[in-house]
Write a protein that holds these residues in place. Sequence first.
Motif, PDB file in Angstrom:
ATOM      1  N   LEU A 455       0.826  -1.200   0.000  1.00 32.62           N
ATOM      2  CA  LEU A 455       0.000   0.000   0.000  1.00 32.62           C
ATOM      3  C   LEU A 455       0.861   1.251   0.000  1.00 32.62           C
ATOM      4  CD1 LEU A 455      -2.577  -1.106   2.736  1.00 32.62           C
ATOM      5  CD2 LEU A 455      -2.833  -1.279   0.261  1.00 32.62           C
ATOM      6  N   ASP A 456       0.239   2.370  -0.264  1.00 33.20           N
ATOM      7  CA  ASP A 456       0.936   3.648  -0.139  1.00 33.20           C
ATOM      8  C   ASP A 456      -0.071   4.738   0.226  1.00 33.20           C
ATOM      9  OD1 ASP A 456      -0.412   4.229  -2.535  1.00 33.20           O
ATOM     10  OD2 ASP A 456       1.310   3.670  -3.765  1.00 33.20           O
ATOM     11  N   GLY A 457       0.453   5.887   0.576  1.00 31.58           N
ATOM     12  CA  GLY A 457      -0.399   7.021   0.883  1.00 31.58           C
ATOM     13  C   GLY A 457      -1.287   6.800   2.084  1.00 31.58           C
ATOM     14  N   ALA A 458      -2.509   7.315   1.997  1.00 32.74           N
ATOM     15  CA  ALA A 458      -3.447   7.263   3.111  1.00 32.74           C
ATOM     16  C   ALA A 458      -3.839   5.830   3.466  1.00 32.74           C
ATOM     17  CB  ALA A 458      -4.699   8.075   2.771  1.00 32.74           C
ATOM     18  N   ALA A 459      -3.934   4.975   2.449  1.00 34.28           N
ATOM     19  CA  ALA A 459      -4.306   3.578   2.705  1.00 34.28           C
ATOM     20  C   ALA A 459      -3.273   2.885   3.575  1.00 34.28           C
ATOM     21  CB  ALA A 459      -4.474   2.833   1.388  1.00 34.28           C
ATOM     22  N   ARG A 460      -1.997   3.150   3.299  1.00 38.42           N
ATOM     23  CA  ARG A 460      -0.943   2.525   4.103  1.00 38.42           C
ATOM     24  C   ARG A 460      -0.950   3.074   5.528  1.00 38.42           C
ATOM     25  NH1 ARG A 460       5.339   1.418   2.345  1.00 38.42           N
ATOM     26  NH2 ARG A 460       6.025   0.537   4.331  1.00 38.42           N
ATOM     27  N   GLU A 461      -1.168   4.361   5.657  1.00 39.59           N
ATOM     28  CA  GLU A 461      -1.210   4.965   6.992  1.00 39.59           C
ATOM     29  C   GLU A 461      -2.345   4.369   7.819  1.00 39.59           C
ATOM     30  OE1 GLU A 461      -1.440   9.156   6.607  1.00 39.59           O
ATOM     31  OE2 GLU A 461       0.521   9.381   5.636  1.00 39.59           O
ATOM     32  N   GLU A 462      -3.506   4.172   7.201  1.00 38.24           N
ATOM     33  CA  GLU A 462      -4.645   3.614   7.911  1.00 38.24           C
ATOM     34  C   GLU A 462      -4.393   2.175   8.347  1.00 38.24           C
ATOM     35  OE1 GLU A 462      -8.411   2.934   9.593  1.00 38.24           O
ATOM     36  OE2 GLU A 462      -7.206   4.729   9.223  1.00 38.24           O
ATOM     37  N   GLN A 463      -3.819   1.366   7.448  1.00 44.78           N
ATOM     38  CA  GLN A 463      -3.552  -0.023   7.796  1.00 44.78           C
ATOM     39  C   GLN A 463      -2.433  -0.136   8.829  1.00 44.78           C
ATOM     40  OE1 GLN A 463      -5.283  -2.778   7.040  1.00 44.78           O
ATOM     41  NE2 GLN A 463      -6.740  -1.371   6.067  1.00 44.78           N
ATOM     42  N   ALA A 464      -1.453   0.755   8.758  1.00 44.01           N
ATOM     43  CA  ALA A 464      -0.386   0.766   9.760  1.00 44.01           C
ATOM     44  C   ALA A 464      -0.956   1.114  11.139  1.00 44.01           C
ATOM     45  CB  ALA A 464       0.695   1.764   9.362  1.00 44.01           C
ATOM     46  N   ARG A 465      -1.927   2.027  11.162  1.00 43.46           N
ATOM     47  CA  ARG A 465      -2.569   2.390  12.429  1.00 43.46           C
ATOM     48  C   ARG A 465      -3.303   1.188  13.018  1.00 43.46           C
ATOM     49  NH1 ARG A 465      -7.293   3.440  14.322  1.00 43.46           N
ATOM     50  NH2 ARG A 465      -8.338   3.170  12.312  1.00 43.46           N
ATOM     51  N   LEU A 466      -4.034   0.447  12.172  1.00 43.78           N
ATOM     52  CA  LEU A 466      -4.745  -0.746  12.651  1.00 43.78           C
ATOM     53  C   LEU A 466      -3.766  -1.815  13.118  1.00 43.78           C
ATOM     54  CD1 LEU A 466      -7.506  -1.022   9.885  1.00 43.78           C
ATOM     55  CD2 LEU A 466      -7.812  -0.263  12.248  1.00 43.78           C
ATOM     56  N   PHE A 467      -2.661  -1.971  12.402  1.00 41.60           N
ATOM     57  CA  PHE A 467      -1.642  -2.960  12.763  1.00 41.60           C
ATOM     58  C   PHE A 467      -1.039  -2.622  14.126  1.00 41.60           C
ATOM     59  CE2 PHE A 467       2.669  -4.921  12.124  1.00 41.60           C
ATOM     60  CZ  PHE A 467       2.223  -6.233  12.034  1.00 41.60           C
ATOM     61  N   ASP A 468      -0.730  -1.353  14.329  1.00 39.69           N
ATOM     62  CA  ASP A 468      -0.184  -0.920  15.620  1.00 39.69           C
ATOM     63  C   ASP A 468      -1.182  -1.153  16.742  1.00 39.69           C
ATOM     64  OD1 ASP A 468       2.300  -0.118  14.703  1.00 39.69           O
ATOM     65  OD2 ASP A 468       1.656   1.927  14.264  1.00 39.69           O
ATOM     66  N   ALA A 469      -2.453  -0.894  16.465  1.00 39.98           N
ATOM     67  CA  ALA A 469      -3.486  -1.105  17.482  1.00 39.98           C
ATOM     68  C   ALA A 469      -3.586  -2.581  17.854  1.00 39.98           C
ATOM     69  CB  ALA A 469      -4.833  -0.592  16.975  1.00 39.98           C
ATOM     70  N   ASP A 470      -3.472  -3.463  16.860  1.00 37.25           N
ATOM     71  CA  ASP A 470      -3.509  -4.902  17.138  1.00 37.25           C
ATOM     72  C   ASP A 470      -2.325  -5.326  17.993  1.00 37.25           C
ATOM     73  OD1 ASP A 470      -5.824  -5.189  15.666  1.00 37.25           O
ATOM     74  OD2 ASP A 470      -4.800  -5.790  13.827  1.00 37.25           O
ATOM     75  N   LEU A 471      -1.139  -4.825  17.665  1.00 35.68           N
ATOM     76  CA  LEU A 471       0.056  -5.189  18.439  1.00 35.68           C
ATOM     77  C   LEU A 471      -0.026  -4.632  19.853  1.00 35.68           C
ATOM     78  CD1 LEU A 471       2.967  -4.784  15.848  1.00 35.68           C
ATOM     79  CD2 LEU A 471       1.701  -6.830  16.488  1.00 35.68           C
ATOM     80  N   ALA A 472      -0.581  -3.432  20.002  1.00 35.52           N
ATOM     81  CA  ALA A 472      -0.731  -2.849  21.337  1.00 35.52           C
ATOM     82  C   ALA A 472      -1.680  -3.693  22.182  1.00 35.52           C
ATOM     83  CB  ALA A 472      -1.246  -1.414  21.224  1.00 35.52           C
ATOM     84  N   ALA A 473      -2.759  -4.203  21.559  1.00 29.45           N
ATOM     85  CA  ALA A 473      -3.708  -5.054  22.282  1.00 29.45           C
ATOM     86  C   ALA A 473      -3.050  -6.368  22.688  1.00 29.45           C
ATOM     87  CB  ALA A 473      -4.939  -5.320  21.415  1.00 29.45           C
ATOM     88  N   VAL A 474      -2.218  -6.913  21.811  1.00 30.44           N
ATOM     89  CA  VAL A 474      -1.491  -8.146  22.121  1.00 30.44           C
ATOM     90  C   VAL A 474      -0.538  -7.909  23.285  1.00 30.44           C
ATOM     91  CG1 VAL A 474       0.280  -9.718  21.264  1.00 30.44           C
ATOM     92  CG2 VAL A 474      -1.709  -9.201  19.850  1.00 30.44           C
ATOM     93  N   LYS A 475       0.177  -6.787  23.243  1.00 29.81           N
ATOM     94  CA  LYS A 475       1.100  -6.455  24.342  1.00 29.81           C
ATOM     95  C   LYS A 475       0.371  -6.366  25.668  1.00 29.81           C
ATOM     96  CE  LYS A 475       4.643  -4.650  26.593  1.00 29.81           C
ATOM     97  NZ  LYS A 475       5.797  -5.488  27.068  1.00 29.81           N
ATOM     98  N   GLU A 476      -0.767  -5.681  25.664  1.00 32.26           N
ATOM     99  CA  GLU A 476      -1.547  -5.521  26.885  1.00 32.26           C
ATOM    100  C   GLU A 476      -2.053  -6.880  27.405  1.00 32.26           C
ATOM    101  OE1 GLU A 476      -5.636  -3.234  28.431  1.00 32.26           O
ATOM    102  OE2 GLU A 476      -4.800  -2.816  26.436  1.00 32.26           O
ATOM    103  N   ARG A 477      -2.496  -7.720  26.466  1.00 28.17           N
ATOM    104  CA  ARG A 477      -3.005  -9.034  26.894  1.00 28.17           C
ATOM    105  C   ARG A 477      -1.897  -9.914  27.439  1.00 28.17           C
ATOM    106  NH1 ARG A 477      -6.478 -11.623  29.584  1.00 28.17           N
ATOM    107  NH2 ARG A 477      -7.129 -13.647  28.768  1.00 28.17           N
ATOM    108  N   LEU A 478      -0.711  -9.830  26.853  1.00 26.43           N
ATOM    109  CA  LEU A 478       0.428 -10.608  27.348  1.00 26.43           C
ATOM    110  C   LEU A 478       0.760 -10.222  28.792  1.00 26.43           C
ATOM    111  CD1 LEU A 478       2.811 -10.654  24.245  1.00 26.43           C
ATOM    112  CD2 LEU A 478       1.798 -12.656  25.351  1.00 26.43           C
ATOM    113  N   GLU A 479       0.683  -8.931  29.065  1.00 28.74           N
ATOM    114  CA  GLU A 479       0.972  -8.468  30.425  1.00 28.74           C
ATOM    115  C   GLU A 479      -0.082  -8.972  31.399  1.00 28.74           C
ATOM    116  OE1 GLU A 479       1.190  -4.273  29.910  1.00 28.74           O
ATOM    117  OE2 GLU A 479       3.293  -4.290  29.277  1.00 28.74           O
ATOM    118  N   GLU A 480      -1.359  -9.029  30.950  1.00 28.34           N
ATOM    119  CA  GLU A 480      -2.425  -9.540  31.799  1.00 28.34           C
ATOM    120  C   GLU A 480      -2.219 -11.030  32.091  1.00 28.34           C
ATOM    121  OE1 GLU A 480      -6.013  -8.727  29.751  1.00 28.34           O
ATOM    122  OE2 GLU A 480      -5.990  -6.565  30.144  1.00 28.34           O
ATOM    123  N   LEU A 481      -1.843 -11.778  31.050  1.00 28.48           N
ATOM    124  CA  LEU A 481      -1.635 -13.220  31.214  1.00 28.48           C
ATOM    125  C   LEU A 481      -0.417 -13.508  32.106  1.00 28.48           C
ATOM    126  CD1 LEU A 481      -2.302 -14.405  27.548  1.00 28.48           C
ATOM    127  CD2 LEU A 481      -3.786 -14.751  29.527  1.00 28.48           C
TER     128      LEU A 481
END
Length: 483
Positions: A455-481
């Motif tokens: 991807l490029d442009g706005a589409a890449r920025e949007e997908q990168a934001r979603l990807f970061d959000a997924d990784l942040a949720a995984v990080k938080e869940r790992l700490e809970e576990l």
Amino acid sequence: MKTARNLANVKLGTYYVVQMPTPDDFDFWRERARALVQCEVPPDRVAWVEPGGSGDLFAHGERRSPVPDPDAKPVRANRRFVSLARNAILHSDPERFALLYRLLWRLQANPRMMEDKADPDVRRVEELDKNVRRDSHKMHAFVRFRLVESEKDGETQEHYVAWFEPDHHIVRANAGFFMRRFSNMQWSILTPRGSLHWDGEIMREGPPAERSDAPQGDPMEDLWRSYYASIFNPARLKIGAMLKEMPKKYWKNMPEAALIPELVAGAQGREAKMVEKGALEFEERPETLAAIDKAIHGCRKCPIGQLDNHAVMGEGPQDAALMIVGEQPGDQEDQVGRPFVGPAGQLLDRHLEKAGIERKAAYVTNAVKHFKYVQRGKRRLHQSPGAKEIDTCRWWIESERAIVQPKLVLAMGASAARGMLGKTVSISKVRGAPIELDDGSELWVTAHPSYLLRLDGAAREEQARLFDADLAAVKERLEELAG
């Protein structure tokens, strides 16, 4: 210039009636259509009548085709029109002849009209063509011959008879296909629209038939049913797609169709057993990562493993709390022998670091262990693995998970998700929430880093934001576990 008679007919509003000799005679239609166009008879003054159609409505129409002047302009029709018309005229729509004449008439003023995909006439003739081709495909696929034996001069004669119900006038057009395919048999194909009879040398056409004219079974059908049951794969069953490709109207003429309800009903149970066994005839599961590493280098259970490539084993702590699963090795991973070292791996590293996840603390692997590609000169171009190839490799990814026993699995991409679940899921629908696996661990699904790279442009920025959000949720869940 028109003749005086033709000019008078147009001025007085005379219309012409064309009685088709058969419902599929393209050459006859073309001859009459050319003459009408050359005499400048507009479409609204021509009535096309199918064989057996009532001519009462056109009792006052001119039954004789107008005769063009010797110096009349030639009729223009491009190759695309002719190709579509030959097929469309086989359709059962009674308006097809008028539609084709209207298109031919309009082509004289606009030779490139057939390129206009938005034109309703063009779209309609394309639809007729598609329907006819589909009906022909069904005839090729679903005609089932049954053996009929008879005695003649003290010898047993074999003749094969099939019953088929086409939607359109395709029987004559498909005679050549069956003559070539079954040239050494004597056969008949009976349909409500006409019949074909081949004696090994001469093809004859016959009148329409009824289903009672065809035999209802023969001894070979038990063998055919056994074969069909043996090749039925419940893991690949998609009932909607099956009914679309093989509508129920054809089932009554196919011996194997009697098995379908039972096979469908038992598909889920059979699939579960296949998944449990890894759908393969492997030895016992390897008990160490080193044993898996050795085994995958010799695995040739699917076509990918038979390419000129190398198996790539996962890497990371054997007791990692997080297991990261990608699709398959890429070109660089295949050469280096390590997962996620190419552009997608470098992008993953940056996003993992941003999320506060240590890659070296995670076990990183792929759902498919070999690089699938197609050779283009000196380059090897990536190809996505198919569902069967992913399912075959589930034996290895499940073996890795059984040894590592992670608390959380991050599947990146649809192929990785299928490798963990045994079925295809939509990333957009399942991302951002845990899916419990059979051993009590959690599966989280996100996009593959290579998707972001495309991807490029706005589409890449949007997908990168979603990807970061997924990784942040995984990080938080790992700490809970861990807590």
